[in-house]
Design a protein around this motif. Structure first.
Motif, PDB file in Angstrom:
ATOM      1  N   ASN A   1       0.825  -1.212   0.000  1.00 34.44           N
ATOM      2  CA  ASN A   1       0.000   0.000   0.000  1.00 34.44           C
ATOM      3  C   ASN A   1       0.859   1.261   0.000  1.00 34.44           C
ATOM      4  O   ASN A   1       0.526   2.249  -0.656  1.00 34.44           O
ATOM      5  CB  ASN A   1      -0.917   0.020   1.224  1.00 34.44           C
TER       6      ASN A   1
ATOM      7  N   VAL B   1     -10.817   4.533  -2.489  1.00 29.47           N
ATOM      8  CA  VAL B   1     -10.600   3.125  -2.167  1.00 29.47           C
ATOM      9  C   VAL B   1     -11.953   2.422  -2.109  1.00 29.47           C
ATOM     10  O   VAL B   1     -12.808   2.753  -1.291  1.00 29.47           O
ATOM     11  CB  VAL B   1      -9.859   2.975  -0.822  1.00 29.47           C
TER      12      VAL B   1
ATOM     13  N   ARG C   1     -10.777  -3.067   0.768  1.00 32.70           N
ATOM     14  CA  ARG C   1      -9.495  -3.540   1.276  1.00 32.70           C
ATOM     15  C   ARG C   1      -9.647  -5.005   1.697  1.00 32.70           C
ATOM     16  O   ARG C   1     -10.684  -5.394   2.210  1.00 32.70           O
ATOM     17  CB  ARG C   1      -9.026  -2.724   2.492  1.00 32.70           C
TER      18      ARG C   1
END
Length: 297
Positions: free
Chosen positions: A200, A216, A219
């Motif tokens: 990341n 985003v 995740r």
């Protein structure tokens, strides 16, 4: 000053609470609380502010904590030195491996190590790269696999170097490209690893050099799940080329090279600068220098 109370204090800080610390050191929560209180009584002032959900370090705690970490790490070094001097036939390798690429890269090495040194127990810890670095610095593990560190208190040995690729659904406008710059993905949602994963940092630093923060979409710590999200068109994932290659050969996935400087995935094995390395740790490092086909010989 009792190392037992120092250990309890350090784990409360590292784990974020008394309950979590009790699980780490295999003690009751009340025993951990009592040990920290004992240390505070000895020092004459609180080390932790207990108001709120998560204990926070007081000014004295900020002073004591890094020194306590060093003392505990020095104890582990001393015990390792004594064990080596006694010539123990059995030993322990305290090893940390990342959740990304562990099976494909380190599986054959672990098998080869066990075949060569059956008397040595491998105590394996799996975490994201940031947590593994913290554990190495604390002396909880001897060695850990991580992206190449830029810190004077850590030494390292190369394991593998690969470029990153951008994993996209085949209907994405950039899917047919052989290489893409990260700026061209500005409008595409990102599919990132969980907090604490070193990849990341490479990706987000590249975004900031291009002047943007990505949106985003999701995740995950699971490579396969990120690949499936990319295949479904939810966004772009970033992986070392060898991890994305098998998926790229199946339907629905494209993996153009990420054409950005300073985003090479450089996997290393790290340890504390100047730390004692056990026979088991040195044997592991030596095995990593051999070609993959020779790990089991």
């Amino acid at each position: 000053m009792d190392l037992r109370t120092l250990r309890a204090f350090v784990e409360v800080v590292r784990q974020g609470g008394f309950s979590q610390a009790s699980k780490t050191i295999f003690a009751t929560q009340s025993a951990v609380s009592k040990a920290v209180r004992q240390l505070e009584d000895e020092l004459g002032a609180p080390l932790l502010d207990r108001i709120g959900h998560r204990p926070r370090l007081t000014a004295l705690g900020e002073l004591v904590y890094p020194r306590a970490v060093k003392l505990l790490a020095a104890r582990e070094d001393l015990l390792a030195d004594i064990a080596e001097m006694r010539g123990l036939k059995r030993g322990t390798l305290r090893l940390g491996l990342p959740l990304v690429a562990s099976s494909s890269i380190f599986g054959p090495v672990v098998a080869g190590f066990r075949a060569r040194y059956p008397g040595i127990e491998i105590r394996l810890t799996e975490h994201g790269g940031d947590e593994l670095i913290t554990m190495v610095r604390a002396g909880d593990i001897e060695l850990a696999a991580s992206l190449k560190p830029d810190a004077p208190d850590l030494e390292w040995q190369d394991v593998r170097r690969e470029p990153l690729v951008a994993v996209l659904a085949t209907d994405h406008p950039l899917a047919g490209a052989s290489a893409v710059e990260i700026g061209a993905l500005r409008e595409t949602p990102f599919l990132l690893f969980g907090e604490g994963f070193s990849i990341n940092r490479l990706v987000l630093a590249a975004c900031r050099r291009h002047g943007f923060e990505p949106a985003v979409a999701a995740r995950s710590s699971q490579v396969d799940f990120l690949l499936e999200l990319a295949r479904a068109g939810l966004g772009v994932a970033f992986l070392p080329r060898s991890l994305a290659e098998p998926a790229r050969l199946s339907a629905g996935i494209a993996a153009p090279l990420l054409a950005e400087p300073d985003t090479e995935w450089r996997l290393t094995m790290i340890w504390r600068t100047g730390a004692f390395l056990s026979h088991a740790a040195r044997a592991w490092l030596a095995l990593l220098t051999q070609p993959p086909g020779e790990h089991s010989h």
